[in-house]
Motif scaffolding. Structure first.
Motif, PDB file in Angstrom:
ATOM      1  N   ILE A   1      19.617  16.650  74.503  1.00 60.47           N
ATOM      2  CA  ILE A   1      19.441  17.247  73.176  1.00 60.47           C
ATOM      3  C   ILE A   1      18.354  18.319  73.220  1.00 60.47           C
ATOM      4  CG2 ILE A   1      18.730  16.786  70.792  1.00 60.47           C
ATOM      5  CD1 ILE A   1      20.227  14.125  71.026  1.00 60.47           C
ATOM      6  N   ALA A   2      17.235  18.030  73.867  1.00 61.34           N
ATOM      7  CA  ALA A   2      16.166  19.027  73.989  1.00 61.34           C
ATOM      8  C   ALA A   2      16.653  20.248  74.768  1.00 61.34           C
ATOM      9  CB  ALA A   2      14.950  18.407  74.671  1.00 61.34           C
ATOM     10  N   SER A   3      17.378  19.996  75.854  1.00 57.30           N
ATOM     11  CA  SER A   3      17.870  21.110  76.674  1.00 57.30           C
ATOM     12  C   SER A   3      18.872  21.967  75.906  1.00 57.30           C
ATOM     13  CB  SER A   3      18.498  20.583  77.960  1.00 57.30           C
ATOM     14  OG  SER A   3      17.509  20.017  78.786  1.00 57.30           O
ATOM     15  N   LEU A   4      19.750  21.335  75.141  1.00 54.51           N
ATOM     16  CA  LEU A   4      20.722  22.110  74.363  1.00 54.51           C
ATOM     17  C   LEU A   4      20.042  22.928  73.266  1.00 54.51           C
ATOM     18  CD1 LEU A   4      23.636  19.541  74.256  1.00 54.51           C
ATOM     19  CD2 LEU A   4      23.742  21.855  75.229  1.00 54.51           C
ATOM     20  N   HIS A   5      19.003  22.379  72.649  1.00 54.87           N
ATOM     21  CA  HIS A   5      18.249  23.160  71.665  1.00 54.87           C
ATOM     22  C   HIS A   5      17.582  24.361  72.340  1.00 54.87           C
ATOM     23  CE1 HIS A   5      18.580  21.182  67.775  1.00 54.87           C
ATOM     24  NE2 HIS A   5      18.683  20.037  68.447  1.00 54.87           N
ATOM     25  N   GLU A   6      17.070  24.170  73.543  1.00 51.28           N
ATOM     26  CA  GLU A   6      16.480  25.275  74.303  1.00 51.28           C
ATOM     27  C   GLU A   6      17.542  26.335  74.597  1.00 51.28           C
ATOM     28  OE1 GLU A   6      13.495  27.423  75.881  1.00 51.28           O
ATOM     29  OE2 GLU A   6      13.178  25.410  75.082  1.00 51.28           O
ATOM     30  N   ASP A   7      18.739  25.888  74.972  1.00 53.22           N
ATOM     31  CA  ASP A   7      19.837  26.828  75.233  1.00 53.22           C
ATOM     32  C   ASP A   7      20.213  27.607  73.977  1.00 53.22           C
ATOM     33  OD1 ASP A   7      19.985  25.923  77.867  1.00 53.22           O
ATOM     34  OD2 ASP A   7      21.537  24.449  77.418  1.00 53.22           O
ATOM     35  N   LEU A   8      20.286  26.905  72.851  1.00 49.00           N
ATOM     36  CA  LEU A   8      20.596  27.569  71.586  1.00 49.00           C
ATOM     37  C   LEU A   8      19.564  28.642  71.256  1.00 49.00           C
ATOM     38  CD1 LEU A   8      21.633  24.385  69.601  1.00 49.00           C
ATOM     39  CD2 LEU A   8      23.112  26.374  69.951  1.00 49.00           C
ATOM     40  N   ALA A   9      18.297  28.303  71.441  1.00 46.65           N
ATOM     41  CA  ALA A   9      17.229  29.266  71.165  1.00 46.65           C
ATOM     42  C   ALA A   9      17.320  30.467  72.108  1.00 46.65           C
ATOM     43  CB  ALA A   9      15.866  28.594  71.291  1.00 46.65           C
ATOM     44  N   ALA A  10      17.604  30.222  73.374  1.00 40.32           N
ATOM     45  CA  ALA A  10      17.707  31.316  74.346  1.00 40.32           C
ATOM     46  C   ALA A  10      18.838  32.266  73.971  1.00 40.32           C
ATOM     47  CB  ALA A  10      17.916  30.750  75.749  1.00 40.32           C
TER      48      ALA A  10
END
Length: 116
Positions: free
Chosen positions: A52-61
């Motif tokens: 979940i944290a990694s996907l949020h990081e991907d979304l932000a990127a």
């Protein structure tokens, strides 16, 4: 795209431009860096052992990349470059949507009652 824009530029046209300092260090070759000239490093990539944290990081990127393409479009005066940037911006939007879908799938899986 960057290489195509500068590959045939004569040195006389490069002198006295912001590109001159880049040219002195790297010639016309690509050298990944940010807009301030700081070289790209793996520290730009954030990751956690948490989907979940990694996907949020991907979304932000993806959103940051989309915004960068919009800013580049705003300063571009070359129709070919602008069209390419618009394509790349739209690709970031699609990536954002796919990461959002993946996040929903992961959250649904985590929230699902587990039977053992």
């Amino acid at each position: 795209m960057v290489w195509k824009l500068v590959k045939d530029a004569p040195v006389e046209k490069i002198k006295d431009t912001p590109f001159a300092s880049y040219y002195v260090s790297h010639g016309k070759n690509l050298y990944p860096s940010n807009a301030a000239g700081h070289p790209w490093t793996a520290s730009f990539i954030q990751s956690k052992d948490d989907p979940i944290a990694s996907l949020h990081e991907d979304l932000a990127a993806e959103q940051k990349a989309r915004a960068t393409y919009e800013y580049l479009i705003n300063v571009s005066d070359d129709p070919g470059v602008t069209d390419t940037l618009r394509f790349l911006r739209e690709r970031e939007v699609v990536h954002f949507q796919r990461f959002g879908e993946a996040l929903c799938i992961v959250q649904e899986h985590i929230d699902k009652k587990k039977y053992y």
